[in-house]
Design a protein around this motif. Structure first.
Motif, PDB file in Angstrom:
ATOM      1  N   ASN A 139       4.069  -1.603  -8.216  1.00 50.52           N
ATOM      2  CA  ASN A 139       2.606  -1.591  -8.264  1.00 50.52           C
ATOM      3  C   ASN A 139       2.110  -1.153  -9.644  1.00 50.52           C
ATOM      4  O   ASN A 139       1.137  -1.686 -10.177  1.00 50.52           O
ATOM      5  CB  ASN A 139       2.041  -0.645  -7.205  1.00 50.52           C
ATOM      6  CG  ASN A 139       1.773  -1.358  -5.892  1.00 50.52           C
ATOM      7  OD1 ASN A 139       1.830  -2.587  -5.838  1.00 50.52           O
ATOM      8  ND2 ASN A 139       1.503  -0.604  -4.862  1.00 50.52           N
ATOM      9  N   GLN A 145      -7.351   0.966   6.323  1.00 50.63           N
ATOM     10  CA  GLN A 145      -7.081   2.099   5.442  1.00 50.63           C
ATOM     11  C   GLN A 145      -8.303   2.976   5.169  1.00 50.63           C
ATOM     12  O   GLN A 145      -8.159   4.150   4.855  1.00 50.63           O
ATOM     13  CB  GLN A 145      -6.485   1.595   4.120  1.00 50.63           C
ATOM     14  CG  GLN A 145      -5.113   0.939   4.314  1.00 50.63           C
ATOM     15  CD  GLN A 145      -4.325   0.800   3.032  1.00 50.63           C
ATOM     16  OE1 GLN A 145      -4.882   0.798   1.929  1.00 50.63           O
ATOM     17  NE2 GLN A 145      -3.020   0.689   3.156  1.00 50.63           N
ATOM     18  N   ASN A 197      -4.566  -4.535   9.173  1.00 52.45           N
ATOM     19  CA  ASN A 197      -4.342  -3.089   9.156  1.00 52.45           C
ATOM     20  C   ASN A 197      -5.569  -2.438   8.539  1.00 52.45           C
ATOM     21  O   ASN A 197      -6.426  -3.115   7.984  1.00 52.45           O
ATOM     22  CB  ASN A 197      -3.061  -2.753   8.381  1.00 52.45           C
ATOM     23  CG  ASN A 197      -3.103  -3.184   6.921  1.00 52.45           C
ATOM     24  OD1 ASN A 197      -3.505  -4.307   6.602  1.00 52.45           O
ATOM     25  ND2 ASN A 197      -2.687  -2.310   6.022  1.00 52.45           N
ATOM     26  N   GLN A 226      -5.249  -2.696  -5.835  1.00 57.13           N
ATOM     27  CA  GLN A 226      -5.435  -2.984  -4.412  1.00 57.13           C
ATOM     28  C   GLN A 226      -4.910  -4.387  -4.140  1.00 57.13           C
ATOM     29  O   GLN A 226      -4.871  -5.220  -5.046  1.00 57.13           O
ATOM     30  CB  GLN A 226      -6.916  -2.907  -4.046  1.00 57.13           C
ATOM     31  CG  GLN A 226      -7.561  -1.580  -4.410  1.00 57.13           C
ATOM     32  CD  GLN A 226      -9.068  -1.707  -4.620  1.00 57.13           C
ATOM     33  OE1 GLN A 226      -9.608  -2.802  -4.758  1.00 57.13           O
ATOM     34  NE2 GLN A 226      -9.744  -0.570  -4.654  1.00 57.13           N
ATOM     35  N   ASP A 259      -3.594  -3.224   1.077  1.00 56.70           N
ATOM     36  CA  ASP A 259      -2.944  -2.025   0.557  1.00 56.70           C
ATOM     37  C   ASP A 259      -3.717  -1.526  -0.656  1.00 56.70           C
ATOM     38  O   ASP A 259      -4.474  -2.285  -1.282  1.00 56.70           O
ATOM     39  CB  ASP A 259      -1.491  -2.318   0.175  1.00 56.70           C
ATOM     40  CG  ASP A 259      -0.686  -1.044  -0.045  1.00 56.70           C
ATOM     41  OD1 ASP A 259      -1.031  -0.007   0.551  1.00 56.70           O
ATOM     42  OD2 ASP A 259       0.288  -1.080  -0.823  1.00 56.70           O
ATOM     43  N   PRO A 309      -1.623   4.801   9.286  1.00 56.78           N
ATOM     44  CA  PRO A 309      -0.686   3.683   9.393  1.00 56.78           C
ATOM     45  C   PRO A 309       0.336   3.861  10.513  1.00 56.78           C
ATOM     46  O   PRO A 309       0.566   4.980  10.984  1.00 56.78           O
ATOM     47  CB  PRO A 309       0.001   3.682   8.023  1.00 56.78           C
ATOM     48  CG  PRO A 309      -0.092   5.093   7.552  1.00 56.78           C
ATOM     49  CD  PRO A 309      -1.408   5.605   8.067  1.00 56.78           C
ATOM     50  N   GLN A 348       2.773  -3.740  10.607  1.00 56.25           N
ATOM     51  CA  GLN A 348       2.617  -2.412  11.184  1.00 56.25           C
ATOM     52  C   GLN A 348       3.549  -2.191  12.378  1.00 56.25           C
ATOM     53  O   GLN A 348       3.359  -1.253  13.140  1.00 56.25           O
ATOM     54  CB  GLN A 348       1.165  -2.189  11.613  1.00 56.25           C
ATOM     55  CG  GLN A 348       0.185  -2.086  10.467  1.00 56.25           C
ATOM     56  CD  GLN A 348       0.429  -0.865   9.604  1.00 56.25           C
ATOM     57  OE1 GLN A 348       0.392   0.259  10.087  1.00 56.25           O
ATOM     58  NE2 GLN A 348       0.713  -1.067   8.324  1.00 56.25           N
TER      59      GLN A 348
END
Length: 271
Positions: free
Chosen positions: A260, A60, A58, A210, A190, A165, A240
């Motif tokens: 997180n 970002q 994915n 991260q 992420d 996303p 995804q």
């Protein structure tokens, strides 16, 4: 002469090595200082072939994702497990690592051209150009260049073709997989969107956790599996697929953010 040895794209390996070293030193604290990068599965990188490997991830930011992968790949190959501490791994970087990027992005300025020399395979997007929607045919030379890179080493691709996303994956990725039959390694990232601007050049926020998860290679039937089946398999692998949106409630998203925060606190205590 060995000093002027070139890769299949005419890039001098000696220059590429120093570019990776310098860029690695400049960017290291973005993942191990200003922010922290939690890595999972880096040992997988030491158990895959040296060539014909396609990393599917994915996306970002334009550049921070790729740079982080260069750090993780080289750190793992030098013997580190899920860590990029001690930048000594940059002294002998893996030089046959490439990444697929939009041609118009890589030609914008001197900095993007430097990034391109470090390993970009520039391709023309078939759906967007200069900020406008377009509909054009895939250039066969772009497909061939990806094949040349796979034949030489590892290739990173972001099949959504955008940093937004949950967008569908481009079917061209399945075509490349069926044509060149690479080992396909999913990567899920992420935290980059929160810590960097869209280009991935400016630090937007510090103290962000991260993450990068490297998964086991996918089991793909190159001869009999349809393009649609491969795309769906990739969507699930890089998390995804549209079904992920249906099962993630607002409460779960909030809990994920709180988790997180807790992990970030634990990481600070370790340091």
């Amino acid at each position: 002469m060995a000093l002027f040895k070139e890769n299949p794209f005419g890039h001098i390996l000696f220059l590429k090595k120093w570019l990776i070293r310098i860029m690695g030193l400049i960017t290291h604290q973005r993942y191990n200082g200003f922010n922290s990068l939690e890595i999972e599965g880096s040992d997988i990188l030491r158990n895959i072939p040296d060539r014909n490997v396609l990393f599917v991830s994915n996306h970002q930011t334009y550049f921070a994702d790729v740079v982080a992968m260069f750090h993780v790949f080289n750190a793992s190959l030098s013997g580190r497990d899920d860590s990029i501490k001690n930048v000594g791994y940059l002294w002998k970087p893996k030089l046959n690592v490439y990444y697929v990027a939009a041609a118009e992005t890589m030609k914008k300025n001197f900095l993007t051209k430097v990034f391109a020399y470090a390993g970009a395979i520039s391709v023309e997007r078939t759906w967007r150009a200069d900020g406008k929607e377009v509909n054009r045919q895939v250039k066969m030379s772009d497909i061939s260049n990806i094949g040349r890179a796979l034949n030489d080493g590892w290739v990173i691709t972001f099949p959504q073709g955008t940093t937004t996303p949950w967008k569908p994956l481009r079917k061209g990725t399945a075509h490349i997989i069926k044509k060149y039959k690479p080992v396909v390694v999913p990567v899920v990232i992420d935290g980059f969107r929160r810590s960097f601007d869209k280009k991935g050049l400016r630090i937007k926020k510090k103290g962000i956790l991260q993450s990068m998860v490297i998964k086991e290679p996918l089991n793909i039937d190159y001869e009999n599996e349809s393009n649609e089946s491969i795309i769906e398999k990739l969507e699930y692998a890089i998390e995804q697929h549209p079904s992920f949106l249906k099962v993630i409630s607002e409460e779960e998203l909030l809990a994920y953010e709180q988790e997180n925060e807790l992990r970030r606190y634990r990481n600070r205590k370790k340091v």
